[in-house]
Scaffold this motif. Structure first.
Motif, mmCIF file in Angstrom:
data_model
loop_
_atom_site.group_PDB
_atom_site.id
_atom_site.type_symbol
_atom_site.label_atom_id
_atom_site.label_comp_id
_atom_site.label_asym_id
_atom_site.label_seq_id
_atom_site.Cartn_x
_atom_site.Cartn_y
_atom_site.Cartn_z
ATOM 1 N N GLU A 1 0.697 -0.670 0.453
ATOM 2 C CA GLU A 1 0.209 0.288 0.242
ATOM 3 C C GLU A 1 0.688 1.386 0.328
ATOM 4 O OE1 GLU A 1 -4.336 1.528 1.301
ATOM 5 O OE2 GLU A 1 -3.516 -1.037 1.478
ATOM 6 N N LEU A 2 1.877 0.912 1.138
ATOM 7 C CA LEU A 2 2.662 1.616 1.079
ATOM 8 C C LEU A 2 3.277 2.615 -0.147
ATOM 9 C CD1 LEU A 2 4.024 4.400 2.955
ATOM 10 C CD2 LEU A 2 6.110 2.906 2.997
ATOM 11 N N MET A 3 3.627 2.108 -1.132
ATOM 12 C CA MET A 3 3.898 1.822 -2.793
ATOM 13 C C MET A 3 3.619 1.835 -3.533
ATOM 14 S SD MET A 3 7.574 1.693 -1.960
ATOM 15 C CE MET A 3 8.420 1.381 -0.360
ATOM 16 N N ASP A 4 1.794 2.253 -2.922
ATOM 17 C CA ASP A 4 1.222 2.093 -4.657
ATOM 18 C C ASP A 4 0.900 1.344 -5.382
ATOM 19 O OD1 ASP A 4 -0.422 3.574 -5.242
ATOM 20 O OD2 ASP A 4 0.552 5.648 -6.672
ATOM 21 N N ILE A 5 1.657 -0.095 -5.131
ATOM 22 C CA ILE A 5 1.678 -1.263 -5.819
ATOM 23 C C ILE A 5 0.348 -2.300 -5.377
ATOM 24 C CG2 ILE A 5 3.500 -0.947 -7.267
ATOM 25 C CD1 ILE A 5 4.962 -2.718 -5.192
ATOM 26 N N LYS A 6 -0.932 -1.920 -4.364
ATOM 27 C CA LYS A 6 -1.970 -2.418 -3.797
ATOM 28 C C LYS A 6 -3.029 -2.840 -5.760
ATOM 29 C CE LYS A 6 -5.397 -2.695 -0.996
ATOM 30 N NZ LYS A 6 -5.277 -3.728 -1.157
ATOM 31 N N GLY A 7 -2.895 -4.132 -5.328
ATOM 32 C CA GLY A 7 -3.719 -4.719 -6.771
ATOM 33 C C GLY A 7 -2.449 -5.301 -7.385
ATOM 34 N N GLN A 8 -1.113 -5.750 -6.604
ATOM 35 C CA GLN A 8 -0.482 -6.317 -7.714
ATOM 36 C C GLN A 8 -0.363 -7.546 -7.291
ATOM 37 O OE1 GLN A 8 -0.056 -4.340 -11.140
ATOM 38 N NE2 GLN A 8 -1.018 -3.057 -10.236
#
Length: 222
Positions: free
Chosen positions: A129-136
């Motif tokens: 979530e922090l890295m903005d890659i949620k869903g991957q």
């Protein structure tokens, strides 16, 4: 508190001929400091980073990390120390491409074996979530973009909450927007979490926004 102390450290390469690559290096880095290491190609900056990261042990001198003298320790002890205390981000992500994003991030924590698998998975999801890659997270690492792969590599480096984050050109393969995002993440880690960040970089903008620049030329600190 000192995160890192380097005392009178020298490094030689012996093939094809003897070459004195690092010459009497001494410096200290404080806990929570964000430091850039700069210098022209061949100045010794990546060599220095590999000594600091405990991945290269053939040098003369003394290196202390978080009060622990790492010089002279066995490879096995250093591997455990590195996994627990140092998060390393390479210029190339070195992900296991057949593993999922989530599995790649969890791997160092599973190896350290200090928490349950469920705890590790929860922490990995927070980093995703922090890295903005949620869903991957359930995609194979080979199926996401280069910028996303580098974010996965950074999350993997952070999973054990290392005291020191080290990067060898961590934004070198990223476009300017992604590079800026990674810089801001590192800044947050140093300011909010008190993690020390040491990054080798050629990027003047990146370096000028760090707390301090250590510049190398011909194996010496300027």
């Amino acid at each position: 508190m000192k995160a890192l102390q380097v005392q009178n450290t020298n490094k030689y390469f012996y093939t094809p001929t003897e070459f004195h690559v690092l010459k009497d290096i001494s410096f200290e880095v404080n806990k929570g400091e964000f430091v850039a290491i700069m210098g022209k190609s061949g100045s010794g900056k990546s060599t220095l980073l590999y000594l600091l990261s405990t991945m290269d042990t053939s040098y003369n001198g003394n290196i202390v990390i978080n009060g622990t003298q790492i010089t002279g320790q066995s490879k096995k002890d250093l591997a455990r120390f590195r996994n627990e205390h140092i998060g390393f981000v390479f210029q190339f992500h070195y992900l296991l491409t057949d593993f999922t994003v989530l599995d790649n991030i969890m791997l160092p924590a599973l190896k350290l074996n200090k928490k349950s698998k469920k705890e590790i998975e929860n922490e990995a999801m927070e980093l995703i979530e922090l890295m903005d890659i949620k869903g991957q997270e359930h995609k194979k690492a080979s199926k996401i973009s280069g910028g996303q792969q580098q974010r996965v590599a950074i999350a993997r480096a952070l999973i054990n909450s290392p005291a020191i984050i080290m990067g060898d050109e961590p934004t070198g393969n990223l476009d300017s927007k992604n590079a800026q995002n990674i810089f801001e993440l590192f800044r947050r880690f140093s300011k909010e979490r008190g993690q020390t960040v040491i990054a080798v970089t050629h990027d003047d903008d990146f370096a000028s926004n760090c707390d301090r620049i250590i510049e190398l030329a011909d194996g010496r600190i300027l």
